[in-house]
Design a protein around this motif. Structure first.
Motif, PDB file in Angstrom:
ATOM      1  N   SER A   8      -1.202 -12.197  -6.413  1.00  0.00           N
ATOM      2  CA  SER A   8      -0.125 -11.210  -6.404  1.00  0.00           C
ATOM      3  C   SER A   8       1.017 -11.743  -5.555  1.00  0.00           C
ATOM      4  O   SER A   8       1.009 -11.595  -4.326  1.00  0.00           O
ATOM      5  N   HIS A   9       1.940 -12.409  -6.199  1.00  0.00           N
ATOM      6  CA  HIS A   9       3.135 -12.920  -5.501  1.00  0.00           C
ATOM      7  C   HIS A   9       4.191 -13.203  -6.567  1.00  0.00           C
ATOM      8  O   HIS A   9       3.887 -13.829  -7.576  1.00  0.00           O
ATOM      9  N   PRO A  10       5.433 -12.743  -6.337  1.00  0.00           N
ATOM     10  CA  PRO A  10       6.438 -12.902  -7.387  1.00  0.00           C
ATOM     11  C   PRO A  10       6.925 -14.329  -7.597  1.00  0.00           C
ATOM     12  O   PRO A  10       7.536 -14.621  -8.624  1.00  0.00           O
ATOM     13  N   PHE A  15       3.647 -20.330  -1.265  1.00  0.00           N
ATOM     14  CA  PHE A  15       2.430 -20.848  -0.626  1.00  0.00           C
ATOM     15  C   PHE A  15       1.202 -20.114  -1.176  1.00  0.00           C
ATOM     16  O   PHE A  15       0.151 -20.713  -1.409  1.00  0.00           O
ATOM     17  N   THR A  16       1.354 -18.821  -1.403  1.00  0.00           N
ATOM     18  CA  THR A  16       0.240 -18.020  -1.944  1.00  0.00           C
ATOM     19  C   THR A  16      -0.255 -18.610  -3.272  1.00  0.00           C
ATOM     20  O   THR A  16      -1.466 -18.759  -3.491  1.00  0.00           O
ATOM     21  N   HIS A  17       0.688 -18.957  -4.154  1.00  0.00           N
ATOM     22  CA  HIS A  17       0.275 -19.558  -5.437  1.00  0.00           C
ATOM     23  C   HIS A  17      -0.364 -20.919  -5.214  1.00  0.00           C
ATOM     24  O   HIS A  17      -1.300 -21.304  -5.935  1.00  0.00           O
ATOM     25  N   PRO A  86      -0.498 -12.319  -0.214  1.00  0.00           N
ATOM     26  CA  PRO A  86       0.141 -12.286   1.097  1.00  0.00           C
ATOM     27  C   PRO A  86      -0.094 -10.924   1.744  1.00  0.00           C
ATOM     28  O   PRO A  86      -0.210  -9.914   1.050  1.00  0.00           O
ATOM     29  N   VAL A  87      -0.191 -10.921   3.057  1.00  0.00           N
ATOM     30  CA  VAL A  87      -0.315  -9.649   3.784  1.00  0.00           C
ATOM     31  C   VAL A  87       1.067  -9.022   3.841  1.00  0.00           C
ATOM     32  O   VAL A  87       2.029  -9.646   4.308  1.00  0.00           O
ATOM     33  N   TYR A  88       1.183  -7.822   3.314  1.00  0.00           N
ATOM     34  CA  TYR A  88       2.423  -7.048   3.409  1.00  0.00           C
ATOM     35  C   TYR A  88       2.084  -5.767   4.163  1.00  0.00           C
ATOM     36  O   TYR A  88       1.239  -4.981   3.704  1.00  0.00           O
ATOM     37  N   TRP A  89       2.736  -5.565   5.285  1.00  0.00           N
ATOM     38  CA  TRP A  89       2.519  -4.364   6.085  1.00  0.00           C
ATOM     39  C   TRP A  89       1.035  -4.131   6.346  1.00  0.00           C
ATOM     40  O   TRP A  89       0.512  -3.041   6.139  1.00  0.00           O
ATOM     41  N   TRP A  90       0.367  -5.196   6.751  1.00  0.00           N
ATOM     42  CA  TRP A  90      -1.039  -5.123   7.178  1.00  0.00           C
ATOM     43  C   TRP A  90      -1.939  -4.604   6.071  1.00  0.00           C
ATOM     44  O   TRP A  90      -2.930  -3.928   6.325  1.00  0.00           O
ATOM     45  N   SER A  91      -1.595  -4.967   4.865  1.00  0.00           N
ATOM     46  CA  SER A  91      -2.415  -4.592   3.727  1.00  0.00           C
ATOM     47  C   SER A  91      -2.107  -5.562   2.597  1.00  0.00           C
ATOM     48  O   SER A  91      -1.481  -6.592   2.819  1.00  0.00           O
ATOM     49  N   ALA A 131      -6.448 -13.607   2.293  1.00  0.00           N
ATOM     50  CA  ALA A 131      -5.196 -12.956   2.694  1.00  0.00           C
ATOM     51  C   ALA A 131      -4.365 -13.979   3.467  1.00  0.00           C
ATOM     52  O   ALA A 131      -4.876 -14.633   4.377  1.00  0.00           O
ATOM     53  N   ILE A 132      -3.096 -14.100   3.098  1.00  0.00           N
ATOM     54  CA  ILE A 132      -2.213 -15.064   3.760  1.00  0.00           C
ATOM     55  C   ILE A 132      -1.195 -14.281   4.579  1.00  0.00           C
ATOM     56  O   ILE A 132      -0.433 -13.484   4.024  1.00  0.00           O
ATOM     57  N   GLY A 133      -1.238 -14.453   5.894  1.00  0.00           N
ATOM     58  CA  GLY A 133      -0.361 -13.664   6.754  1.00  0.00           C
ATOM     59  C   GLY A 133       0.721 -14.507   7.389  1.00  0.00           C
ATOM     60  O   GLY A 133       0.633 -15.734   7.445  1.00  0.00           O
ATOM     61  N   GLY A 134       1.742 -13.823   7.875  1.00  0.00           N
ATOM     62  CA  GLY A 134       2.828 -14.504   8.564  1.00  0.00           C
ATOM     63  C   GLY A 134       2.718 -14.401  10.075  1.00  0.00           C
ATOM     64  O   GLY A 134       3.262 -15.229  10.811  1.00  0.00           O
ATOM     65  N   ALA A 135       2.006 -13.382  10.560  1.00  0.00           N
ATOM     66  CA  ALA A 135       1.858 -13.186  12.010  1.00  0.00           C
ATOM     67  C   ALA A 135       0.732 -14.075  12.540  1.00  0.00           C
ATOM     68  O   ALA A 135      -0.077 -14.584  11.765  1.00  0.00           O
ATOM     69  N   ASP A 136       0.696 -14.228  13.868  1.00  0.00           N
ATOM     70  CA  ASP A 136      -0.309 -15.154  14.402  1.00  0.00           C
ATOM     71  C   ASP A 136      -1.620 -14.425  14.734  1.00  0.00           C
ATOM     72  O   ASP A 136      -1.697 -13.189  14.744  1.00  0.00           O
ATOM     73  N   THR A 139      -1.714 -11.658  17.394  1.00  0.00           N
ATOM     74  CA  THR A 139      -1.182 -10.358  16.950  1.00  0.00           C
ATOM     75  C   THR A 139      -2.258  -9.600  16.172  1.00  0.00           C
ATOM     76  O   THR A 139      -2.457  -8.397  16.376  1.00  0.00           O
ATOM     77  N   TYR A 140      -2.946 -10.311  15.290  1.00  0.00           N
ATOM     78  CA  TYR A 140      -4.015  -9.660  14.514  1.00  0.00           C
ATOM     79  C   TYR A 140      -5.094  -9.129  15.440  1.00  0.00           C
ATOM     80  O   TYR A 140      -5.588  -8.012  15.270  1.00  0.00           O
ATOM     81  N   GLU A 141      -5.453  -9.939  16.448  1.00  0.00           N
ATOM     82  CA  GLU A 141      -6.540  -9.520  17.349  1.00  0.00           C
ATOM     83  C   GLU A 141      -6.098  -8.370  18.244  1.00  0.00           C
ATOM     84  O   GLU A 141      -6.819  -7.389  18.414  1.00  0.00           O
TER      85      GLU A 141
HETATM   86  C1  LIG Z   1       7.356  -7.127   2.677  1.00  0.00           C
HETATM   87  C2  LIG Z   1       6.634  -8.069   3.599  1.00  0.00           C
HETATM   88  C3  LIG Z   1       5.744  -7.563   4.516  1.00  0.00           C
HETATM   89  C4  LIG Z   1       5.026  -8.413   5.343  1.00  0.00           C
HETATM   90  N1  LIG Z   1       4.135  -7.879   6.211  1.00  0.00           N
HETATM   91  C5  LIG Z   1       3.355  -8.711   6.940  1.00  0.00           C
HETATM   92  C6  LIG Z   1       2.348  -8.174   7.774  1.00  0.00           C
HETATM   93  O1  LIG Z   1       2.159  -6.975   7.882  1.00  0.00           O
HETATM   94  N2  LIG Z   1       1.572  -9.051   8.469  1.00  0.00           N
HETATM   95  C7  LIG Z   1       1.714 -10.398   8.365  1.00  0.00           C
HETATM   96  O2  LIG Z   1       0.951 -11.145   8.991  1.00  0.00           O
HETATM   97  N3  LIG Z   1       2.692 -10.938   7.572  1.00  0.00           N
HETATM   98  C8  LIG Z   1       3.497 -10.125   6.871  1.00  0.00           C
HETATM   99  N4  LIG Z   1       4.458 -10.651   6.045  1.00  0.00           N
HETATM  100  C9  LIG Z   1       4.578 -12.105   5.955  1.00  0.00           C
HETATM  101  C10 LIG Z   1       3.847 -12.620   4.751  1.00  0.00           C
HETATM  102  O3  LIG Z   1       2.477 -12.316   4.781  1.00  0.00           O
HETATM  103  C11 LIG Z   1       4.041 -14.132   4.683  1.00  0.00           C
HETATM  104  O4  LIG Z   1       5.398 -14.360   4.596  1.00  0.00           O
HETATM  105  C12 LIG Z   1       3.380 -14.692   3.471  1.00  0.00           C
HETATM  106  O5  LIG Z   1       2.009 -14.546   3.516  1.00  0.00           O
HETATM  107  C13 LIG Z   1       3.708 -16.162   3.389  1.00  0.00           C
HETATM  108  O6  LIG Z   1       3.231 -16.623   2.151  1.00  0.00           O
HETATM  109  P1  LIG Z   1       4.230 -16.956   0.955  1.00  0.00           P
HETATM  110  O7  LIG Z   1       5.053 -18.135   1.432  1.00  0.00           O
HETATM  111  O8  LIG Z   1       3.326 -17.276  -0.178  1.00  0.00           O
HETATM  112  O9  LIG Z   1       5.102 -15.725   0.730  1.00  0.00           O
HETATM  113  C14 LIG Z   1       5.219  -9.817   5.250  1.00  0.00           C
HETATM  114  C15 LIG Z   1       6.130 -10.318   4.313  1.00  0.00           C
HETATM  115  C16 LIG Z   1       6.829  -9.466   3.503  1.00  0.00           C
HETATM  116  C17 LIG Z   1       7.785 -10.042   2.503  1.00  0.00           C
END
Ligand SMILES: Cc1cc2nc3c(=O)[nH]c(=O)nc-3n(C[C@H](O)[C@H](O)[C@H](O)COP(=O)(O)O)c2cc1C
Length: 209
Positions: A8-10, A15-17, A86-91, A131-136, A139-141
């Motif tokens: 699920s990534h547009p 990176f997700t793909h 990707p993790v969006y808003w912790w989900s 799940a691929i997140g942007g935060a470190d 922060t998650y812990e």
């Molecule tokens: C709408 C939106 C919400 C996001 N919320 C979170 C979040 O809650 N926690 C987190 O760790 N990263 C969050 N991110 C960062 C993405 O998880 C991160 O950019 C993504 O996993 C990187 O992979 P990509 O390069 O494939 O997009 C968010 C990004 C977007 C666009």
């Protein structure tokens, strides 16, 4: 053995793909005859909106829509289900959540007999979550996001339907200075997918019998 890898990534160049593609490569390397299908929900234009038709199906007043039954059929063809998102808003992203809302329907994923105990209908389906997140990591812990997401997704969704979550990984930037380490990790998840899943078509057939 066959894996359905739902992404699920547009952006197909994201990176997700790339993670999904490396995981798929691992499935191919895992043994002759093992196969995968990538379900790219954005590219396929899956409609995540839960409509009145979905409500009617949920209440068993009407059959599910054709797009929903098509998704259920491709899950039924798989020995393991993998979600890469990707993790969006912790989900999970809304697109993927809508896919779950609509496809994991009452009567197919579980049976919610009024007053009776819920029947978990996906016990044959091993699930792997990436799940691929942007935060470190800190922060998650610090905020309990690992537990929150695992409670909501692993337990709240998949355990409700009886589908065993065999692996549940978070790929976070702080865990690997070099992003290629995450791609290696994804390939390894694919390579071990069927070892870890412990499922077989025979198992499914036995359950159905
Ligand atoms: C709408 C939106 C919400 C996001 N919320 C979170 C979040 O809650 N926690 C987190 O760790 N990263 C969050 N991110 C960062 C993405 O998880 C991160 O950019 C993504 O996993 C990187 O992979 P990509 O390069 O494939 O997009 C968010 C990004 C977007 C666009």
């Amino acid at each position: 053995m066959h894996a359905l890898i739902v992404v699920s990534h547009p952006n197909p160049a994201s990176f997700t793909h790339s993670v999904a593609a490396h995981l798929a490569e691992g499935v191919t390397l895992s043994g002759p005859g093992n196969s995968f299908e990538i379900a790219d929900l954005a590219a396929e234009g899956f409609d995540p909106r839960f409509t009145s038709a979905d409500i009617a199906a949920h209440l068993r007043e009407a059959p599910s829509s054709a797009d929903v039954t098509a998704e259920q059929a491709r899950i039924d063809r798989a020995d393991a289900l993998v979600l890469v998102y990707p993790v969006y808003w912790w989900s999970m992203p809304g697109l993927l959540k809508g896919w779950i809302d609509r496809v994991f329907s009452n009567g197919w994923a579980y049976d919610d007999g009024l007053g009776a105990k819920v029947v978990k209908k996906l016990q044959h389906l091993p699930v792997h979550l990436v799940a691929i997140g942007g935060a470190d990591l800190g922060t998650y812990e610090r905020h309990g996001y690992f537990d929150a997401m695992r409670t909501q997704i692993d337990h709240g969704i998949f355990d409700y339907c009886g589908a065993p979550v065999k692996t549940s990984e978070f790929l976070l930037p702080s865990e690997a200075q070099d992003p290629s380490a995450h791609l290696d990790a994804a390939r390894n998840i694919g390579r071990n997918l069927f070892d870890a899943s412990g499922a077989s078509r025979r198992g499914k057939a036995a359950e159905a019998a």
